[in-house]
Design an enzyme around this catalytic site. Structure first.
Site: not given
Ligand code: PAF
Length: 285
Positions: A39, A152
């Protein structure tokens, strides 16, 4: 100075309007919290490309397939805010539940095509939940750029599709997967692994990278997929939910490597479901 925490949409809109008045470009990093280096790499990318960065934190109930999974999802808002402060992110938007799904909420955003198969087949309704919340978050924040991890990979395709189809005026930026030193893709779910499972975990990425290398050099796609699947199971994973080669640009199944591809897999280790993917390049024979 700490990151400013905002919980109400009206306040967020006021802040963004003020930024716009000053000519700032706005970056958005949607998250469900439990922030890790993956992140933080998105936040750093956003800080490079834009002038003001909003990180969103909302554990979206609509994208979970089971109440137990939702309940077990790590919630670490204070730690998350502490990690963002030194980076210089400007706002942490933690919408109260009614800001996302007020009573009477009745709309679902559903993307066809790229959401089918892979995680879409294994987690019914998951991508509808993701698409609905991401649409709301992009519209609420009104950013110029939004940053999503390639970890993802199917989600990234789904988000690109909905932004194009719904004419949402934002550019989606895909950022590379961040891995631990032993190759494990960073994920908020890794905290659920026991020490013994954590020692087994690298087998997934290792099998994918090895298969990718051999396919790129001309080996048979089905044979390499079978070998990778066997190696993951032999290492101690309970099941391999899927392991497939898909097109990098369209996510369509690829029985042979005739253009850039992605090997994508989901496998269950103990009670934790892990996903990963690696690129497969052409022309390396
Ligand atoms: O990837 C994630 O953490 C979630 O799927 C997101 C994009 C924040 C949507 O809730």
């Amino acid at each position: 100075m700490g990151v400013e925490i905002v919980r109400r949409l009206a306040e967020l809109r006021g802040i963004v309007a003020d930024w716009r008045g000053q000519g700032f470009r706005v970056g958005v990093v949607p998250t469900m919290g439990a922030l890790h280096e993956g992140h933080l790499s998105l936040v750093r990318a956003a800080l490079v490309k834009t002038d003001r960065v909003i990180v969103t934190l909302f554990v979206n109930p609509k994208q979970f397939n089971s109440a137990a999974d939702l309940a077990a999802y790590p919630r670490t808002e204070n730690d998350d805010a502490a990690k963002l402060a030194p980076l210089g992110a400007h706002v942490l938007y933690v919408p109260d539940g009614d800001q996302m799904y007020p009573p009477g909420f009745a709309t679902t955003v559903s993307v066809e095509g790229v959401s089918e198969g892979l995680c879409g087949a294994r987690r019914p309704g998951h991508f509808d939940g993701v698409s609905t919340v991401v649409t709301k978050l992009l519209l609420q924040t009104g950013g110029d750029f939004a940053f999503f991890g390639e970890k993802d990979f199917q989600q990234l395709h789904v988000v690109r599709r909905l932004v194009t189809d719904l004419d949402i005026p934002i550019e989606i930026v895909g950022c590379p997967t961040i891995r631990e030193a032993d190759g494990v893709a960073m994920s908020s779910r890794n905290v659920h692994l026991s020490a013994a499972e954590r020692a087994i975990a690298p087998a997934l990425a290792k099998a994918l990278f090895e298969a990718s290398d051999r396919i790129a050099k001309g080996a048979s796609v089905p044979d390499e997929i079978e070998t990778a699947r066997s190696r993951i199971l032999a290492a101690g994973y309970e099941t391999v939910e899927y392991l497939e080669l898909r097109g990098e640009d369209d996510l369509k199944p690829m029985p042979v490597l005739d253009r850039p591809g992605r090997l994508l897999a989901a496998a269950v280790l103990g009670s934790t479901r892990l996903i990963d993917n690696v690129p497969v390049s052409v022309g390396r024979r």
